[in-house]
Each structure stands twice: as structure tokens, then as C-alpha cells.
Scaffold this motif. Structure first.
Motif, mmCIF file in Angstrom:
data_model
loop_
_atom_site.group_PDB
_atom_site.id
_atom_site.type_symbol
_atom_site.label_atom_id
_atom_site.label_comp_id
_atom_site.label_asym_id
_atom_site.label_seq_id
_atom_site.Cartn_x
_atom_site.Cartn_y
_atom_site.Cartn_z
ATOM 1 N N UNK A 18 -28.140 28.334 -73.146
ATOM 2 C CA UNK A 18 -26.981 28.876 -74.255
ATOM 3 C C UNK A 18 -27.429 30.373 -74.528
ATOM 4 N N UNK A 19 -28.036 31.128 -73.714
ATOM 5 C CA UNK A 19 -28.448 32.206 -74.064
ATOM 6 C C UNK A 19 -27.424 33.618 -73.476
ATOM 7 N N UNK A 20 -26.637 33.016 -72.615
ATOM 8 C CA UNK A 20 -25.688 33.738 -71.645
ATOM 9 C C UNK A 20 -24.441 32.932 -71.562
ATOM 10 N N UNK A 21 -23.388 33.704 -71.373
ATOM 11 C CA UNK A 21 -22.191 33.012 -70.897
ATOM 12 C C UNK A 21 -21.999 32.281 -69.716
ATOM 13 N N UNK A 22 -22.728 32.892 -68.670
ATOM 14 C CA UNK A 22 -22.833 32.576 -67.506
ATOM 15 C C UNK A 22 -23.719 31.432 -67.074
ATOM 16 N N UNK A 23 -24.398 31.067 -68.241
ATOM 17 C CA UNK A 23 -25.366 30.014 -67.735
ATOM 18 C C UNK A 23 -25.064 28.650 -67.875
ATOM 19 N N UNK A 24 -24.281 28.173 -68.780
ATOM 20 C CA UNK A 24 -23.879 26.755 -69.207
ATOM 21 C C UNK A 24 -23.261 26.002 -67.728
ATOM 22 N N UNK A 25 -22.481 26.508 -67.260
ATOM 23 C CA UNK A 25 -22.047 25.850 -65.914
ATOM 24 C C UNK A 25 -22.984 25.926 -64.754
ATOM 25 N N UNK A 26 -23.804 26.766 -64.661
ATOM 26 C CA UNK A 26 -25.094 26.608 -63.694
ATOM 27 C C UNK A 26 -25.922 25.558 -64.208
ATOM 28 N N UNK A 27 -26.280 25.548 -65.430
ATOM 29 C CA UNK A 27 -27.269 24.672 -66.049
ATOM 30 C C UNK A 27 -26.747 22.997 -66.006
ATOM 31 N N UNK A 28 -25.347 22.875 -66.177
ATOM 32 C CA UNK A 28 -24.733 21.674 -66.331
ATOM 33 C C UNK A 28 -24.427 20.878 -64.902
ATOM 34 N N UNK A 29 -24.270 22.140 -63.888
ATOM 35 C CA UNK A 29 -23.921 21.329 -62.574
ATOM 36 C C UNK A 29 -24.767 21.489 -61.293
ATOM 37 N N UNK A 30 -25.716 22.661 -61.645
ATOM 38 C CA UNK A 30 -26.545 22.955 -60.405
ATOM 39 C C UNK A 30 -28.277 22.790 -60.734
ATOM 40 N N UNK A 31 -28.433 23.175 -61.747
ATOM 41 C CA UNK A 31 -29.959 23.367 -62.326
ATOM 42 C C UNK A 31 -30.655 21.837 -62.348
ATOM 43 N N UNK A 32 -31.375 21.644 -61.340
ATOM 44 C CA UNK A 32 -32.148 20.371 -61.332
ATOM 45 C C UNK A 32 -31.774 19.245 -60.679
ATOM 46 N N UNK A 33 -30.518 19.500 -60.110
ATOM 47 C CA UNK A 33 -29.962 18.499 -59.305
ATOM 48 C C UNK A 33 -30.550 18.460 -57.832
ATOM 49 N N UNK A 34 -30.531 17.295 -57.384
ATOM 50 C CA UNK A 34 -31.130 17.306 -55.904
ATOM 51 C C UNK A 34 -30.532 18.073 -54.973
ATOM 52 N N UNK A 35 -30.821 18.951 -54.049
ATOM 53 C CA UNK A 35 -30.357 19.821 -52.974
ATOM 54 C C UNK A 35 -31.143 19.425 -51.868
ATOM 55 N N UNK A 36 -30.153 19.108 -50.785
ATOM 56 C CA UNK A 36 -30.510 18.776 -49.497
ATOM 57 C C UNK A 36 -29.957 19.710 -48.286
ATOM 58 N N UNK A 37 -28.952 20.251 -48.651
ATOM 59 C CA UNK A 37 -28.334 21.295 -47.692
ATOM 60 C C UNK A 37 -29.161 22.523 -47.541
ATOM 61 N N UNK A 38 -29.613 22.592 -46.012
ATOM 62 C CA UNK A 38 -30.305 23.763 -45.700
ATOM 63 C C UNK A 38 -30.010 25.196 -46.052
ATOM 64 N N UNK A 39 -28.543 25.417 -45.961
ATOM 65 C CA UNK A 39 -28.088 26.896 -46.386
ATOM 66 C C UNK A 39 -28.234 26.873 -47.817
ATOM 67 N N UNK A 40 -27.860 25.949 -48.691
ATOM 68 C CA UNK A 40 -28.046 26.318 -50.041
ATOM 69 C C UNK A 40 -29.683 26.141 -50.351
#
Length: 204
Positions: A18-40
Motif C-alpha cells: 500500500x506504499x505505492x500505486x503500482x504495488x497493489x496489482x503486482x501484489x494481488x496477482x503475481x507476488x508469491x504465486x507459483x511460477x514455473x515458466x522459464x522465461x518469467x
């Protein structure tokens, strides 16, 4: 601070989110979710390396420019970059113009291709370093762990650069090896469910 905070939308999230306007979307949809794609995964390794000494907001805002500059982190393309590409990238105001980090990204693309040849995928390698809950204890208070130290050591031995233990701990958080969403955060349980349904890749 380990208590969630409300954002402008009234939703409780991890304090950093909640410290920057760019963070919520990244936090809610990416950060901590399992990633398996090698490019990502390669992208996350590179961007965590570029973050060293800087804020994550700086990197996240520049992520579209990084993707354009590094061919959307296509491993073979980046591994083939030469001195002229380094010069080009040093003149790209859209990214972090740090010669060492740029050269590390090119180097690491080559090392990643070697690792894929050996282990089948980057995902199989990185998921092999998933820490146990006993190892982590209270992960919100950590910036490194035995697993991030071991991962860093292994990568450095393989010739990777800008992959120190703190950077690798941040990677582990970002790619889902660690669920570091705080209790009461709206996304924590979503990550728990995603992780429960996720089957880590195996080495070929």
C-alpha cells in the motif's frame, strides 16, 4: 511491521503493497504465486538483480522497458547479445543503466541455457530449493535463509552474477517458493490455495 494495512480501496494487504500505486496489482496477482515458466523465472532473477541497491518500485515501473530491452527475456536472444548491445542498453533511459547488471543479465542468460540443458528447466532447478516451514520460522522478519544462501552459492558456482543470498530470498518470495504475505492480507489465502494446487516440476 507484520500487520496488514488498508489501501485506498479499503482492502487489507501487506504493508509494502500500500506504499505505492503500482504495488497493489503486482501484489494481488503475481507476488508469491507459483511460477514455473522459464522465461518469467529468468526475468524475475534479472529484475531482482537490477533491484540491488534500489527500490522495487523503480524496477516495477521500468519493467515494460526492461522487457523491450531484453527481448522479453528470451534466453537465446539475450545470451547472444554482444558489446554493441551493451552499448545500446547503456544508452536506454528506460532501464537501469548499470554496466555490471546489464553484463550480468547477458551472462546469466548463457548460464541459464546451460542449466536447462543439464536439469531440464530452470523451474526444476529453482523449485528444488523450496525451503521447509521449519527452516523459515517467521519469514517476514528474514532477508536471507539457509535455502537462499545455498541457492546463491550454487548459482555462483555455475557462473551466475548478481545472485547474492538476499537477492535470491527476494526471488523465492516473488516466485512462490515462500508465501510471505502477512496474516490478514487479502492475498495470503489465495497464494495458499494456488500453492496447494501446484505440482513442482521434476528434473528430467
Amino acid at each position: 511491521m507484520t500487520n496488514p494495512l488498508p489501501g485506498p480501496d479499503g482492502i487489507f494487504r501487506c504493508p509494502w503493497a500500500v506504499s505505492a500505486p503500482e504495488f497493489p496489482a503486482y501484489h494481488d496477482t503475481e507476488w508469491g504465486f507459483p511460477v514455473v515458466d522459464d522465461r518469467r523465472l529468468f526475468e524475475k532473477v534479472c529484475l531482482e538483480g537490477f533491484q540491488s541497491g534500489l527500490s522495487w518500485r523503480t524496477i516495477l515501473v521500468k519493467r515494460p522497458a526492461f522487457r523491450a530491452a531484453f527481448a522479453d527475456f528470451d534466453l537465446a536472444t539475450v545470451a547472444a547479445y554482444d558489446d554493441s548491445d551493451v552499448t545500446r542498453l547503456l544508452g536506454d533511459a528506460g532501464i537501469v543503466r548499470h554496466r555490471g547488471k546489464i553484463e550480468a543479465t547477458i551472462n546469466n542468460a548463457g548460464r541459464a541455457l546451460e542449466l536447462i540443458s543439464e536439469r531440464g528447466s530452470l523451474a526444476a532447478f529453482f523449485w528444488g530449493y523450496e525451503p521447509s516451514l521449519a527452516e523459515l520460522g517467521e519469514p517476514q522478519s528474514l532477508t536471507t535463509s539457509p535455502s537462499s544462501i545455498a541457492l546463491s552459492k550454487d548459482l555462483k558456482k555455475r557462473g551466475w552474477k548478481f545472485v547474492g543470498p538476499t537477492t535470491m530470498f527476494a526471488l523465492m518470495e516473488a516466485m512462490g517458493l515462500i508465501n510471505n504475505h502477512v496474516a490478514g492480507c487479502v492475498t495470503r489465502d489465495e497464494v495458499v490455495r494456488a500453492r496447494a494446487a501446484f505440482v513442482p516440476p521434476l528434473t528430467d
